[in-house]
Design an enzyme around this catalytic site. Structure first.
Site, PDB file in Angstrom:
ATOM      1  CB  SER A   1      -5.667 -38.100 -16.059  1.00 23.63           C
ATOM      2  OG  SER A   1      -6.612 -39.098 -15.713  1.00 23.63           O
TER       3      SER A   1
ATOM      4  CE1 TYR B   1      -2.091 -40.109 -12.849  1.00 24.88           C
ATOM      5  CE2 TYR B   1      -4.487 -40.151 -13.031  1.00 24.88           C
ATOM      6  CZ  TYR B   1      -3.238 -40.288 -13.608  1.00 24.88           C
ATOM      7  OH  TYR B   1      -3.136 -40.597 -14.932  1.00 24.88           O
TER       8      TYR B   1
ATOM      9  CE  LYS C   1      -1.510 -37.625 -15.377  1.00 23.53           C
ATOM     10  NZ  LYS C   1      -0.242 -37.415 -16.120  1.00 23.53           N
TER      11      LYS C   1
HETATM   12  P1  NAD Z   1       2.991 -46.817 -17.690  1.00 22.38           P
HETATM   13  O1  NAD Z   1       3.184 -47.147 -16.250  1.00 22.38           O
HETATM   14  O2  NAD Z   1       2.787 -47.938 -18.649  1.00 22.38           O
HETATM   15  O3  NAD Z   1       4.176 -45.906 -18.193  1.00 22.38           O
HETATM   16  C1  NAD Z   1       4.695 -44.866 -17.417  1.00 22.38           C
HETATM   17  C2  NAD Z   1       6.210 -44.890 -17.531  1.00 22.38           C
HETATM   18  O4  NAD Z   1       6.740 -43.778 -16.792  1.00 22.38           O
HETATM   19  C3  NAD Z   1       6.827 -46.161 -16.939  1.00 22.38           C
HETATM   20  O5  NAD Z   1       7.590 -46.826 -17.903  1.00 22.38           O
HETATM   21  C4  NAD Z   1       7.670 -45.646 -15.766  1.00 22.38           C
HETATM   22  O6  NAD Z   1       8.896 -46.370 -15.586  1.00 22.38           O
HETATM   23  C5  NAD Z   1       7.942 -44.209 -16.175  1.00 22.38           C
HETATM   24  N1  NAD Z   1       8.225 -43.357 -15.020  1.00 22.38           N
HETATM   25  C6  NAD Z   1       7.590 -43.346 -13.819  1.00 22.38           C
HETATM   26  N2  NAD Z   1       8.137 -42.438 -12.999  1.00 22.38           N
HETATM   27  C7  NAD Z   1       9.168 -41.869 -13.684  1.00 22.38           C
HETATM   28  C8  NAD Z   1      10.097 -40.845 -13.375  1.00 22.38           C
HETATM   29  N3  NAD Z   1      10.095 -40.247 -12.172  1.00 22.38           N
HETATM   30  N4  NAD Z   1      10.996 -40.477 -14.320  1.00 22.38           N
HETATM   31  C9  NAD Z   1      11.012 -41.072 -15.534  1.00 22.38           C
HETATM   32  N5  NAD Z   1      10.155 -42.059 -15.882  1.00 22.38           N
HETATM   33  C10 NAD Z   1       9.228 -42.445 -14.968  1.00 22.38           C
HETATM   34  O7  NAD Z   1       1.718 -45.808 -17.752  1.00 22.38           O
HETATM   35  P2  NAD Z   1       0.838 -45.244 -18.987  1.00 22.38           P
HETATM   36  O8  NAD Z   1      -0.558 -45.716 -18.798  1.00 22.38           O
HETATM   37  O9  NAD Z   1       1.506 -45.454 -20.289  1.00 22.38           O
HETATM   38  O10 NAD Z   1       0.799 -43.688 -18.615  1.00 22.38           O
HETATM   39  C11 NAD Z   1       1.533 -42.691 -19.302  1.00 22.38           C
HETATM   40  C12 NAD Z   1       0.981 -41.325 -18.936  1.00 22.38           C
HETATM   41  O11 NAD Z   1      -0.376 -41.198 -19.335  1.00 22.38           O
HETATM   42  C13 NAD Z   1       1.005 -41.034 -17.440  1.00 22.38           C
HETATM   43  O12 NAD Z   1       1.323 -39.678 -17.227  1.00 22.38           O
HETATM   44  C14 NAD Z   1      -0.411 -41.311 -17.016  1.00 22.38           C
HETATM   45  O13 NAD Z   1      -0.756 -40.611 -15.837  1.00 22.38           O
HETATM   46  C15 NAD Z   1      -1.169 -40.819 -18.228  1.00 22.38           C
HETATM   47  N6  NAD Z   1      -2.528 -41.362 -18.339  1.00 22.38           N
HETATM   48  C16 NAD Z   1      -2.721 -42.656 -18.677  1.00 22.38           C
HETATM   49  C17 NAD Z   1      -4.023 -43.126 -18.805  1.00 22.38           C
HETATM   50  C18 NAD Z   1      -4.315 -44.529 -19.240  1.00 22.38           C
HETATM   51  O14 NAD Z   1      -5.485 -44.825 -19.508  1.00 22.38           O
HETATM   52  N7  NAD Z   1      -3.336 -45.397 -19.363  1.00 22.38           N
HETATM   53  C19 NAD Z   1      -5.109 -42.287 -18.547  1.00 22.38           C
HETATM   54  C20 NAD Z   1      -4.871 -40.979 -18.196  1.00 22.38           C
HETATM   55  C21 NAD Z   1      -3.564 -40.515 -18.112  1.00 22.38           C
END
Ligand code: NAD
Length: 303
Positions: free
Chosen positions: A151, A164, A168
């Site tokens: 991230s 976080y 990351k």
């Molecule tokens: P989201 O919350 O929609 O999806 C994350 C999923 O991970 C959820 O369904 C949750 O139930 C699952 N989860 C959480 N803890 C868990 C565990 N211990 N074991 C198994 N599953 C688990 O979030 P997202 O935005 O789709 O994010 C996905 C990834 O992308 C994450 O790693 C997040 O940090 C990263 N990210 C997202 C963004 C963004 O703009 N959305 C930006 C940078 C990084």
């Protein structure tokens, strides 16, 4: 032939958001998928088979193959169980997408040990656990691909995200060091730094018309836009791509640089605190990194 035909992938956190999009697209391109999702809330509390099951059902309805796993990536044994489930169900494992994530944002001076541990355990330790579990079959078969979600909160920085951001940027390093250690077995490891509208960023305040307009623009960045890069990186077409960090934001793809020395100073007799103040710092100050956040660097609207 579909780009992922014959491949078996484990996608963590695949019940929602970015992971869901990746699991669905990889299945559409021929991969058999272990859909892992704990199904907790955004802070990682609770458990629900619903989101993961819905993705498995959707993949099967579209003619693909998928199986559900609802364990936590933060648990070492459970992570090994996920890889074992891929081997037991589909006979092999070719790709791991480390995507599961939670948020426990808090301004640093108020962050608790529990908030630190929870985020480090799911993101950094979770990536290690699942990657390490797959390393044994990857090494034995001399192939395999990892994709880990990093991230800009770590690469650039952000307020209220010490836990976080540290996790990351740790994942950035984890991926590079895996790429180094496992290149002899033709195993690849890359990161994606995604930008997508999901529940993890769905809490941005919309108090003014300008904020509302901004959020409407950000909402265009659907999580599905991240999936093609993840699918590509898991395919044989990416066989010479490893140790890299790609940004994906709506229709834009970025390649990130890796920190390297930008300026050096030296004195034949060595340094004292005084000469560092008088000589080294003035020489290097023009090259100091700004205290920036993601929005300062990605200062234009998603394209
Ligand atoms: P989201 O919350 O929609 O999806 C994350 C999923 O991970 C959820 O369904 C949750 O139930 C699952 N989860 C959480 N803890 C868990 C565990 N211990 N074991 C198994 N599953 C688990 O979030 P997202 O935005 O789709 O994010 C996905 C990834 O992308 C994450 O790693 C997040 O940090 C990263 N990210 C997202 C963004 C963004 O703009 N959305 C930006 C940078 C990084």
């Amino acid at each position: 032939m579909a780009m992922l035909e014959g491949k078996v992938a484990l996608v963590t956190g695949a019940g929602r958001g970015i992971g869901r999009g990746i699991a669905m697209l990889m299945a559409e391109h021929g991969a058999k998928v272990v859909v892992n999702d704990l199904g907790g809330d955004a802070a990682g509390e609770g458990q629900d088979v619903g989101p993961g099951q819905e993705v498995v059902d959707a993949i099967k309805a579209a003619g693909g193959e998928a199986v559900l796993n609802t364990d936590s990536v933060a648990d070492w044994d459970a992570a090994h169980g996920m890889v074992q489930q891929a081997l037991d169900t589909f006979g092999q494992i070719d790709a791991v997408v480390n995507n599961a994530g939670i948020l426990r944002d808090r301004i640093f001076h108020k962050m608790s040990e529990e908030e630190w541990d929870a985020v480090i355990n799911v993101h950094l330790k979770g990536c290690f656990n699942v990657a390490r579990a797959a390393a044994t079959p990857f090494r034995a078969q001399s192939s395999g691909a990892y994709v880990h979600m990093t991230s800009t909160s770590g690469i650039v920085g952000n307020f209220g995200q010490v836990n976080y951001g540290a996790a990351k940027l740790g994942i950035f390093a984890l991926s590079k060091c895996i790429a180094l250690d496992m290149s002899r077995y033709r195993v690849r490891s890359n990161c994606i730094s995604p930008f997508a509208w999901s529940r993890l960023i769905g809490t941005i305040p919309t108090n003014t018309p300008e904020e509302e307009a901004r959020v409407e623009k950000i909402k265009q960045m659907t999580p599905e836009k991240i999936a093609p890069m993840a699918a590509y990186l898991c395919s044989d077409a990416a066989e010479d791509v490893t140790g890299q960090v790609f940004g994906v934001r709506f229709n834009e793809i970025f390649l990130f640089g890796h920190p390297r020395p930008v300026r050096s100073v030296q004195r034949g007799e060595g340094w004292t605190p005084e000469t560092i103040a008088e000589h080294a710092i003035p020489a290097m100050r023009p090259s100091f990194a700004e205290l920036e956040r993601s929005g300062d660097v990605f200062s234009w609207d998603p394209v």
